[in-house]
Design an enzyme around this catalytic site. Sequence first.
Site, PDB file in Angstrom:
ATOM      1  N   VAL A   1       0.841  -1.205   0.003  1.00 47.70           N
ATOM      2  CA  VAL A   1      -0.077  -0.117   0.032  1.00 47.70           C
ATOM      3  C   VAL A   1       0.929   1.156  -0.054  1.00 47.70           C
ATOM      4  O   VAL A   1       1.693   1.506   1.004  1.00 47.70           O
ATOM      5  CB  VAL A   1      -0.956   0.132   1.339  1.00 47.70           C
ATOM      6  CG1 VAL A   1      -1.971   1.319   1.011  1.00 47.70           C
ATOM      7  CG2 VAL A   1      -1.799  -1.064   1.306  1.00 47.70           C
TER       8      VAL A   1
ATOM      9  N   ASN B   1      -2.142   4.150  -3.672  1.00 47.13           N
ATOM     10  CA  ASN B   1      -2.996   4.965  -2.888  1.00 47.13           C
ATOM     11  C   ASN B   1      -2.074   6.413  -2.644  1.00 47.13           C
ATOM     12  O   ASN B   1      -2.869   7.382  -2.561  1.00 47.13           O
ATOM     13  CB  ASN B   1      -3.287   4.429  -1.638  1.00 47.13           C
ATOM     14  CG  ASN B   1      -3.519   5.456  -0.655  1.00 47.13           C
ATOM     15  OD1 ASN B   1      -4.758   5.952  -0.226  1.00 47.13           O
ATOM     16  ND2 ASN B   1      -2.788   5.701   0.290  1.00 47.13           N
TER      17      ASN B   1
ATOM     18  N   TYR C   1      -5.138  18.235  -9.872  1.00 50.70           N
ATOM     19  CA  TYR C   1      -5.636  17.262  -9.188  1.00 50.70           C
ATOM     20  C   TYR C   1      -6.548  16.593  -9.944  1.00 50.70           C
ATOM     21  O   TYR C   1      -6.349  15.263 -10.222  1.00 50.70           O
ATOM     22  CB  TYR C   1      -6.006  17.620  -7.660  1.00 50.70           C
ATOM     23  CG  TYR C   1      -6.843  16.472  -6.753  1.00 50.70           C
ATOM     24  CD1 TYR C   1      -5.642  15.639  -6.131  1.00 50.70           C
ATOM     25  CD2 TYR C   1      -7.992  16.168  -6.762  1.00 50.70           C
ATOM     26  CE1 TYR C   1      -6.127  14.696  -5.135  1.00 50.70           C
ATOM     27  CE2 TYR C   1      -8.309  15.107  -5.757  1.00 50.70           C
ATOM     28  CZ  TYR C   1      -7.579  14.489  -5.007  1.00 50.70           C
ATOM     29  OH  TYR C   1      -7.899  13.437  -4.085  1.00 50.70           O
TER      30      TYR C   1
ATOM     31  N   LYS D   1      -6.040  12.582 -11.446  1.00 52.97           N
ATOM     32  CA  LYS D   1      -7.102  11.610 -11.141  1.00 52.97           C
ATOM     33  C   LYS D   1      -8.039  11.107 -12.208  1.00 52.97           C
ATOM     34  O   LYS D   1      -8.294  10.078 -12.344  1.00 52.97           O
ATOM     35  CB  LYS D   1      -8.137  12.171 -10.071  1.00 52.97           C
ATOM     36  CG  LYS D   1      -7.359  12.438  -8.714  1.00 52.97           C
ATOM     37  CD  LYS D   1      -6.889  10.979  -8.188  1.00 52.97           C
ATOM     38  CE  LYS D   1      -6.227  11.281  -6.610  1.00 52.97           C
ATOM     39  NZ  LYS D   1      -5.666   9.923  -6.163  1.00 52.97           N
TER      40      LYS D   1
HETATM   41  N1  NAD Z   1      -9.753  11.660   2.050  1.00 56.38           N
HETATM   42  C1  NAD Z   1     -10.394  11.700   1.175  1.00 56.38           C
HETATM   43  O1  NAD Z   1     -11.271  11.948   1.499  1.00 56.38           O
HETATM   44  C2  NAD Z   1      -9.982  11.441  -0.232  1.00 56.38           C
HETATM   45  C3  NAD Z   1     -10.965  11.536  -1.244  1.00 56.38           C
HETATM   46  C4  NAD Z   1     -10.717  11.246  -2.540  1.00 56.38           C
HETATM   47  C5  NAD Z   1      -9.606  10.389  -2.744  1.00 56.38           C
HETATM   48  N2  NAD Z   1      -8.491  10.476  -1.882  1.00 56.38           N
HETATM   49  C6  NAD Z   1      -7.082   9.825  -2.276  1.00 56.38           C
HETATM   50  O2  NAD Z   1      -6.834   8.912  -1.321  1.00 56.38           O
HETATM   51  C7  NAD Z   1      -5.160   8.937  -1.309  1.00 56.38           C
HETATM   52  C8  NAD Z   1      -5.012   9.041   0.050  1.00 56.38           C
HETATM   53  O3  NAD Z   1      -5.088  10.395   0.594  1.00 56.38           O
HETATM   54  P1  NAD Z   1      -5.464  10.864   2.162  1.00 56.38           P
HETATM   55  O4  NAD Z   1      -6.763  11.628   2.210  1.00 56.38           O
HETATM   56  O5  NAD Z   1      -5.198   9.526   2.918  1.00 56.38           O
HETATM   57  O6  NAD Z   1      -4.246  11.730   2.386  1.00 56.38           O
HETATM   58  P2  NAD Z   1      -3.052  11.692   3.075  1.00 56.38           P
HETATM   59  O7  NAD Z   1      -2.245  12.814   3.138  1.00 56.38           O
HETATM   60  O8  NAD Z   1      -3.046  11.135   4.687  1.00 56.38           O
HETATM   61  O9  NAD Z   1      -2.308  10.612   2.459  1.00 56.38           O
HETATM   62  C9  NAD Z   1      -1.419  10.568   1.376  1.00 56.38           C
HETATM   63  C10 NAD Z   1      -0.177   9.755   1.744  1.00 56.38           C
HETATM   64  O10 NAD Z   1       0.632   9.567   0.376  1.00 56.38           O
HETATM   65  C11 NAD Z   1       1.996   9.696   0.841  1.00 56.38           C
HETATM   66  N3  NAD Z   1       2.678  10.398  -0.262  1.00 56.38           N
HETATM   67  C12 NAD Z   1       2.461  11.531  -0.867  1.00 56.38           C
HETATM   68  N4  NAD Z   1       3.522  11.666  -1.834  1.00 56.38           N
HETATM   69  C13 NAD Z   1       4.104  10.588  -1.753  1.00 56.38           C
HETATM   70  C14 NAD Z   1       5.454  10.210  -2.759  1.00 56.38           C
HETATM   71  N5  NAD Z   1       5.868  11.022  -3.590  1.00 56.38           N
HETATM   72  N6  NAD Z   1       5.859   8.922  -2.540  1.00 56.38           N
HETATM   73  C15 NAD Z   1       5.468   8.216  -1.265  1.00 56.38           C
HETATM   74  N7  NAD Z   1       4.264   8.244  -0.733  1.00 56.38           N
HETATM   75  C16 NAD Z   1       3.767   9.766  -0.788  1.00 56.38           C
HETATM   76  C17 NAD Z   1       1.832  10.676   1.941  1.00 56.38           C
HETATM   77  O11 NAD Z   1       2.863  10.557   2.747  1.00 56.38           O
HETATM   78  C18 NAD Z   1       0.730  10.286   2.867  1.00 56.38           C
HETATM   79  O12 NAD Z   1       1.093   9.216   3.693  1.00 56.38           O
HETATM   80  C19 NAD Z   1      -4.970  10.082  -2.375  1.00 56.38           C
HETATM   81  O13 NAD Z   1      -4.728   9.586  -3.725  1.00 56.38           O
HETATM   82  C20 NAD Z   1      -6.258  10.875  -2.411  1.00 56.38           C
HETATM   83  O14 NAD Z   1      -6.087  11.413  -3.614  1.00 56.38           O
HETATM   84  C21 NAD Z   1      -8.784  10.952  -0.604  1.00 56.38           C
HETATM   85  O1  GCO Z   2     -12.283  15.314  -4.663  1.00 54.95           O
HETATM   86  C1  GCO Z   2     -11.443  14.321  -3.906  1.00 54.95           C
HETATM   87  O2  GCO Z   2     -10.459  13.955  -4.110  1.00 54.95           O
HETATM   88  C2  GCO Z   2     -11.732  14.624  -2.535  1.00 54.95           C
HETATM   89  O3  GCO Z   2     -13.189  14.576  -2.129  1.00 54.95           O
HETATM   90  C3  GCO Z   2     -10.757  15.536  -1.732  1.00 54.95           C
HETATM   91  O4  GCO Z   2     -11.246  16.797  -1.917  1.00 54.95           O
HETATM   92  C4  GCO Z   2     -10.498  15.203  -0.296  1.00 54.95           C
HETATM   93  O5  GCO Z   2     -11.580  15.237   0.331  1.00 54.95           O
HETATM   94  C5  GCO Z   2      -9.384  16.081   0.325  1.00 54.95           C
HETATM   95  O6  GCO Z   2      -8.416  15.960  -0.566  1.00 54.95           O
HETATM   96  C6  GCO Z   2      -9.297  15.661   1.606  1.00 54.95           C
HETATM   97  O7  GCO Z   2      -8.361  14.600   1.661  1.00 54.95           O
END
Ligand code: NAD
Ligand code: GCO
Length: 255
Positions: A12, A92, A160, A164
């Site tokens: 992961v 991820n 972004y 995506k």
């Molecule tokens: N939280 C949400 O609501 C949400 C919604 C849609 C999509 N996402 C996606 O879920 C994923 C995780 O996001 P999150 O919300 O847990 O945020 P987060 O910041 O907690 O997690 C992101 C992780 O990726 C790591 N990371 C970033 N750049 C990196 C690199 N170059 N090499 C290695 N690791 C790296 C960071 O250190 C961190 O641990 C992302 O891809 C984000 O786009 C999150």
């Molecule tokens: O569209 C998206 O990918 C998500 O909804 C993001 O907006 C997250 O909620 C935000 O990056 C917090 O992690």
Amino acid sequence: MTDTASEKFALVTGGGTGVGKAIAEALLGAGFTVTITGRRAEVLDKAAADLRAATGGNVYAVTADVSDPESVKALFEAIESRHGRLDLLVNNAGINVRAVPMEDLTFEEWNAIVGANLTGAFLCTQQAMRIMKAQEPRGGRVINNGSISAQTPRPFSGPYTATKHAITGLTKSTALDGRPFDIACGQIDIGNASTEMTAKMGTGVMQANGTIAAEPTMPARHVGEAVVYMASLPLSANVLTMTVMATTMPLVGRG
Ligand SMILES: NC(=O)c1ccc[n+]([C@@H]2O[C@H](COP(=O)([O-])OP(=O)(O)OC[C@H]3O[C@@H](n4cnc5c(N)ncnc54)[C@H](O)[C@@H]3O)[C@@H](O)[C@H]2O)c1
Ligand SMILES: O=C(O)[C@H](O)[C@@H](O)[C@H](O)[C@H](O)CO
């Protein structure tokens, strides 16, 4: 080498925090041996200790920057030498940048987001495909963490959104090219999952009409549950994309 014939090995990326950590926890609960990777050793080591305490599972932390080809190569070499195989890659790791009009973003910010979100997934998929094609039994799975932003944009989120949407293309290509080798690829598009980071953000994220609507947020563990479900499906019935949201509330349209 492989510890037992039935043991399943997962990687992961970005597994030290937020959604990635929740995915790692769910996979450990489902019996996978899990490697988590990220750039900060202290964050990863603490996450691995937390996950071990919560699940009693086998979890390993390997530091890597997914946007750097040499770092990714070393990460997969570490996995190969420790386990001898890889059954599941979860791409991820991802970042977002400032929500400002596109013309105010710097070239460095564009490169950073493309590097983490898109190049990172490509480099890890490349390495995983190489291992999965060669191992016995052959095959495996790649699951990409897309986003609702893989389907529709939020305001001031061009880079972004672009990365995506591009992930969806990578998912489809990986699924197509992997199929002859028993490699399935799927994508999870999530709305808002609550993590320590989103908790600090407060009310919600910006909708397409520019308002900050209180878009419902689901626990991050639901994303882990969705990944475990996707990974449990037969390779012959691959689900390409799965949208996981707290409700079916769509993003609000402009105008
Ligand atoms: N939280 C949400 O609501 C949400 C919604 C849609 C999509 N996402 C996606 O879920 C994923 C995780 O996001 P999150 O919300 O847990 O945020 P987060 O910041 O907690 O997690 C992101 C992780 O990726 C790591 N990371 C970033 N750049 C990196 C690199 N170059 N090499 C290695 N690791 C790296 C960071 O250190 C961190 O641990 C992302 O891809 C984000 O786009 C999150
Ligand atoms: O569209 C998206 O990918 C998500 O909804 C993001 O907006 C997250 O909620 C935000 O990056 C917090 O992690």
